[in-house]
Design an enzyme around this catalytic site. Structure first.
Site, mmCIF file in Angstrom:
data_model
loop_
_atom_site.group_PDB
_atom_site.id
_atom_site.type_symbol
_atom_site.label_atom_id
_atom_site.label_comp_id
_atom_site.label_asym_id
_atom_site.label_seq_id
_atom_site.Cartn_x
_atom_site.Cartn_y
_atom_site.Cartn_z
ATOM 1 N N ASP A 20 -27.202 18.437 28.327
ATOM 2 C CA ASP A 20 -26.984 18.605 29.762
ATOM 3 C C ASP A 20 -26.137 17.459 30.306
ATOM 4 O O ASP A 20 -26.301 16.296 29.908
ATOM 5 C CB ASP A 20 -28.334 18.636 30.484
ATOM 6 C CG ASP A 20 -28.198 18.871 31.964
ATOM 7 O OD1 ASP A 20 -27.923 20.015 32.357
ATOM 8 O OD2 ASP A 20 -28.356 17.903 32.734
ATOM 9 N N GLU B 191 -22.528 20.338 27.683
ATOM 10 C CA GLU B 191 -22.150 20.773 29.030
ATOM 11 C C GLU B 191 -21.126 19.764 29.527
ATOM 12 O O GLU B 191 -21.473 18.681 29.995
ATOM 13 C CB GLU B 191 -23.363 20.817 29.959
ATOM 14 C CG GLU B 191 -22.994 21.348 31.339
ATOM 15 C CD GLU B 191 -24.099 21.161 32.366
ATOM 16 O OE1 GLU B 191 -24.209 22.003 33.275
ATOM 17 O OE2 GLU B 191 -24.835 20.159 32.283
#
Length: 532
Positions: A211, A261
């Protein structure tokens, strides 16, 4: 349960990966919240869908101030979802069905309930415990001003990214105050995360999704933010690449895979993360946010493939995820692209139009070279749900002072059985987010019995996808507004224009998102797969 070392199979280069948002997938114990028991009960469904891997949003111990992206302990499964033993069973049972598991980690920050941060608060200014985070004195008389002016990473939020403590210190949090940023210049932070990777690889996971992968490293001087200044003080800093090279060495011991990401406008800098000794893949946000326009889609596809080519990495394709307005709703609007800043309550949507386009987009994405991610419920054609304001839980809504609808609309618990309470989600009480009226009409059991359903289309598309092989894409001559390309001995044609399109020469029709017209032409907002 650790995976043996062996030659890298590189399954991830062309995989279909299904995103599971556990809290909303299926409720195994009836308490209103999805859990690992619920996921285990649906593994046969996922196997029949034909996916190669499952990507799970964070299932770790968390106060859930940001949907689990505020992690308090990576080695403990949150009791709302189950136990570590149940996670191990899920990983093993899925693997027996040929389905791999990808877990999520959030290295930029932890929860304010994490033991490290609680120790830092107790230790006080200047302590070694505070060196694991970004604690600073304030500016101005009495230190009453934040240490710098960095913007929040929650789009639309004007809240400061610094919170002051009673002892006078301020701490940095690029997201919510409950998510303090870690100091990645500290060796203990690096060591802990490498140990976390090993912990989950030893339990059989095949990969890790990272993330906010470009945010970890910060300029140690923490200077004020100046738009356009290079290097950015907290995005895409060169120090990141040494971190990910160290991680890659850990992953290679287990044949593990990373997906990052990484939101970056610079194609060359984006590609650096995908060099052979760093991350294996990264999410493709250009395609996800692209409007339903032929020229824009072709440009996005070409740009994506060109970005990945220099480093030999596979592209990834995704139409929706747990943060983004669902495809059926988005494609039924006047503005069909996605932009966090443009989200608003009451945006008109033609769901019939959106569904037709979403069906065509599903075949387009499944035909492209690389890996495909399918967010749970997309295979059911779920629309974005309107959540009553009093039921909204997403912090994006509250941090925007109620102007941003937030992300709850794409996180509503799935409908599994039309005639069961709460559409078969499994709850004995109201689920954690309310299901809208008519939700049961999208139920998986109804669609499984309907050869014309979205579920049937996804099952067929995933089953037939290997006809496109593993080679490159070659565009075919086509009228304006029509996308047509060949891979191996299969063709994909998508018509986004008003006039029906003549199909290129082919031997047979393999699959269509909708019927051809009476003259055998391809109507608007329809896609077909053809055998050359």
């Amino acid at each position: 349960m650790g995976q043996p070392r062996h030659a890298q199979q590189e399954w991830w280069r062309s995989a279909v990966i299904y995103q599971v948002y556990v809290r909303s997938f299926a409720d195994g114990d009836g308490d209103g919240t999805g859990d690992l028991a619920g996921v285990r009960s649906k593994l046969p469904y996922l196997a029949e869908l034909g996916v190669d891997a499952l990507w799970f949003n964070p299932w770790y111990l968390s106060p859930l101030k940001d949907g689990g992206y505020d992690v308090a302990d990576y080695r403990v499964v949150d009791p709302a979802f189950g136990t570590l033993a149940e996670a191990e069973k899920l990983i093993a049972e899925a693997r027996e069905l040929g389905i791999r598991t990808i877990v999520d980690i959030v290295p930029n920050h932890v929860s304010d309930q994490h033991p490290w941060f609680r120790a830092a608060l107790a230790a006080g200014p200047g302590s070694p415990e505070r060196e694991l985070f970004h604690f600073r004195p304030g500016r101005g008389p009495g230190g009453h001003l934040p240490p710098n002016d960095w913007p929040s990473q929650f789009v639309g939020s004007t809240d400061p990214v610094w919170t002051r403590l009673p002892d006078g210190d301020w701490y940095l949090h690029l997201f919510t105050p409950e998510q303090p940023d870690l100091n990645w210049a500290h060796p203990a932070v690096r060591q802990e995360h490498e140990d976390i990777l090993r912990f989950w690889f030893e339990r059989g996971v095949a990969g890790v999704r990272i993330d906010s992968a470009a945010l970890l490293a910060k300029d140690p001087e923490l200077p004020d933010f100046v738009a356009g200044r290079d290097p950015n003080p907290f995005v895409d800093r060169d120090e990141l690449h040494d971190i990910y090279r160290s991680w890659r060495a850990v992953a290679d011991d287990y044949d593990g895979v990373f997906v990052g990401e990484v939101w970056l406008p610079d194609a060359e800098r984006f590609a650096r993360y995908l060099r052979p000794d760093e991350l294996h893949t990264a999410f493709n946000f250009s395609f996800l946010s692209c409007p339903w326009e032929a020229d824009r889609l072709r440009t996005s596809i070409d740009t994506t493939l060109a970005e990945h080519a220099p480093v030999g990495a596979p592209a990834t394709w995704v139409l929706c995820n747990h943060d983004v307005t669902r495809t059926v709703t988005r494609y039924g609007r006047a503005e069909t692209g996605f932009d966090f800043a443009a989200k608003a309550f009451g945006t008109p949507t033609d769901l019939a139009l959106g569904t037709r386009r979403a069906r065509a987009a599903a075949l387009l994405s499944l035909a492209l070279p690389g890996a495909v991610y399918v967010y749970q419920g997309e295979e059911l054609g779920l629309p974005e749900a309107d959540i009553p304001r009093e039921s909204i839980q997403d912090p994006m809504y509250f941090r925007s002072q109620g102007t941003d609808p937030g992300r709850d609309g794409c996180r509503v618990p799935l409908p599994w059985a039309a005639d069961a309470p709460y559409a078969g989600f499994g709850s004995r009480q109201e689920p954690w987010l309310p299901q809208p009226a008519g939700w049961s009409t999208h139920a998986a059991d109804l669609q499984a019995a309907d050869p014309g359903s979205m579920l049937a289309l996804y099952r067929a598309g995933i089953r037939l996808r290997p006809v496109f092989g593993t080679g490159p894409l070659a565009w075919l001559p086509s009228p304006e507004g029509v996308l047509a390309f060949a891979r191996a001995d299969a063709l994909c044609v998508v018509n986004l224009a008003d006039p029906p399109a003549r199909l290129p020469d082919h031997s047979r029709l393999l699959l269509g998102s909708g019927p051809l017209d009476e003259e055998g032409r391809l109507p608007k907002d329809t896609a077909v797969w053809l055998r050359a």
